[in-house]
Design a protein around this motif. Structure first.
Motif, short mmCIF file in Angstrom:
data_model
loop_
_atom_site.label_atom_id
_atom_site.label_comp_id
_atom_site.label_asym_id
_atom_site.label_seq_id
_atom_site.Cartn_x
_atom_site.Cartn_y
_atom_site.Cartn_z
N ARG A 34 0.99 -1.26 -0.07
CA ARG A 34 -0.04 0.11 0.09
C ARG A 34 0.96 1.19 0.13
NH1 ARG A 34 -5.75 -0.86 2.51
NH2 ARG A 34 -6.06 -3.00 2.53
N SER A 35 2.10 1.32 0.49
CA SER A 35 2.90 2.29 0.49
C SER A 35 3.67 2.53 -0.79
CB SER A 35 3.82 2.18 1.72
OG SER A 35 3.35 2.19 2.73
N GLY A 36 3.54 1.67 -1.70
CA GLY A 36 4.09 1.71 -3.08
C GLY A 36 5.60 1.11 -2.92
N VAL A 37 5.76 0.26 -2.06
CA VAL A 37 7.14 -0.40 -1.86
C VAL A 37 7.13 -1.65 -2.69
CG1 VAL A 37 8.87 -1.44 -0.30
CG2 VAL A 37 7.68 0.53 0.56
N LEU A 38 8.26 -1.92 -3.45
CA LEU A 38 8.33 -3.05 -4.41
C LEU A 38 8.76 -4.15 -3.60
CD1 LEU A 38 7.67 -3.49 -7.34
CD2 LEU A 38 10.19 -2.81 -7.79
N HIS A 39 8.19 -5.39 -3.92
CA HIS A 39 8.75 -6.44 -3.21
C HIS A 39 9.11 -7.98 -4.28
CE1 HIS A 39 7.44 -5.41 0.82
NE2 HIS A 39 6.71 -4.63 0.23
N TRP A 40 9.94 -8.42 -3.78
CA TRP A 40 10.07 -9.88 -4.64
C TRP A 40 10.05 -10.83 -3.87
CZ3 TRP A 40 10.07 -11.16 -9.60
CH2 TRP A 40 10.96 -12.58 -10.01
N ASN A 41 9.21 -11.65 -4.15
CA ASN A 41 8.90 -12.94 -3.29
C ASN A 41 8.85 -12.63 -2.08
OD1 ASN A 41 8.40 -15.89 -3.05
ND2 ASN A 41 10.63 -16.12 -3.05
N GLY A 42 8.19 -11.53 -1.55
CA GLY A 42 7.71 -11.07 -0.31
C GLY A 42 9.13 -10.41 0.46
N ARG A 43 10.21 -10.20 -0.18
CA ARG A 43 11.31 -9.33 0.44
C ARG A 43 11.17 -7.97 -0.37
NH1 ARG A 43 14.25 -14.62 -0.15
NH2 ARG A 43 14.84 -13.66 -2.15
N VAL A 44 11.39 -7.10 0.50
CA VAL A 44 11.56 -5.66 0.01
C VAL A 44 12.70 -5.38 -0.79
CG1 VAL A 44 11.98 -3.02 0.54
CG2 VAL A 44 10.58 -4.60 2.15
N ILE A 45 12.52 -5.03 -2.07
CA ILE A 45 13.77 -4.76 -3.15
C ILE A 45 14.32 -3.32 -2.87
CG2 ILE A 45 14.33 -4.14 -5.58
CD1 ILE A 45 11.64 -5.82 -6.34
N THR A 46 15.52 -3.32 -2.41
CA THR A 46 16.16 -2.09 -2.03
C THR A 46 17.24 -1.64 -2.88
OG1 THR A 46 17.58 -3.36 -0.71
CG2 THR A 46 15.56 -2.29 0.47
N VAL A 47 17.36 -0.60 -3.17
CA VAL A 47 18.63 -0.20 -4.08
C VAL A 47 19.73 0.66 -3.24
CG1 VAL A 47 19.44 1.01 -6.16
CG2 VAL A 47 17.46 -0.23 -5.95
N ASP A 48 20.87 0.15 -3.01
CA ASP A 48 21.70 0.92 -2.12
C ASP A 48 22.88 1.63 -2.72
OD1 ASP A 48 22.84 1.77 0.26
OD2 ASP A 48 24.06 0.25 0.59
N LYS A 49 22.50 3.00 -3.04
CA LYS A 49 23.61 3.67 -3.87
C LYS A 49 24.37 4.48 -3.15
CE LYS A 49 22.52 3.78 -8.87
NZ LYS A 49 22.20 4.60 -9.65
N ARG A 50 25.56 4.52 -2.61
CA ARG A 50 26.45 5.50 -1.67
C ARG A 50 27.22 6.42 -2.64
NH1 ARG A 50 25.75 3.39 3.84
NH2 ARG A 50 24.65 1.45 3.69
N ILE A 51 26.93 7.55 -2.68
CA ILE A 51 27.87 8.51 -3.34
C ILE A 51 29.04 8.88 -2.33
CG2 ILE A 51 28.04 10.82 -4.59
CD1 ILE A 51 25.01 10.26 -5.29
N THR A 52 30.25 8.69 -2.81
CA THR A 52 31.23 9.29 -2.23
C THR A 52 32.14 10.48 -2.82
OG1 THR A 52 32.78 7.44 -2.99
CG2 THR A 52 31.85 7.09 -0.93
N PHE A 53 32.44 11.18 -2.13
CA PHE A 53 33.33 12.32 -2.92
C PHE A 53 34.69 12.44 -2.56
CE2 PHE A 53 28.84 14.15 -2.37
CZ PHE A 53 28.45 14.19 -3.78
N SER A 54 35.31 12.85 -3.56
CA SER A 54 36.92 12.87 -3.27
C SER A 54 37.15 14.14 -2.23
CB SER A 54 37.64 13.21 -4.41
OG SER A 54 37.25 14.47 -5.15
#
Length: 107
Positions: free
Chosen positions: A44-64
């Protein structure tokens, strides 16, 4: 609320469908089969799931180091410009307010 046929065609012209190129994918990754689409879900919150598990995308941006230094210099400069603009505004108001007799710090 859906698209009419004309709006859908215009949307496809503006943003064409993305055609995947599985040849360029990493080894061990394959296309999802039609029978597997039942594993994909949304709550209901619009969170995407695959086989009952939340699909997460972890992008960490590091700067020089130099990007961090540049960001700090830009931030300090923007703060100083803002402060000088405020001081200039107060000085202009005081000068004008003194001539019309409004409350101000007059010399």
């Amino acid at each position: 609320m859906g698209y009419g046929k004309d709006e859908h065609e215009k949307a496809l012209q503006d943003v064409p469908l993305f055609v995947a190129d599985p040849v360029s994918w990493p080894k061990g990754v394959r296309v999802i089969g039609n029978d597997e689409l039942d594993n994909l879900g949304i709550d209901r919150s619009g969170v995407l799931h695959w086989n009952g598990r939340v699909i997460t995308v972890d992008k960490r941006i590091t700067f020089s180091f130099w990007q961090n230094v540049s960001a700090a210099v830009v931030t300090v400069t923007a703060g100083l410009v803002s402060l000088s603009t405020i001081v200039q505004g107060v000085a202009s108001y005081s000068s004008w307010a003194c001539t019309v007799g409004w409350p101000a710090i007059c010399p």
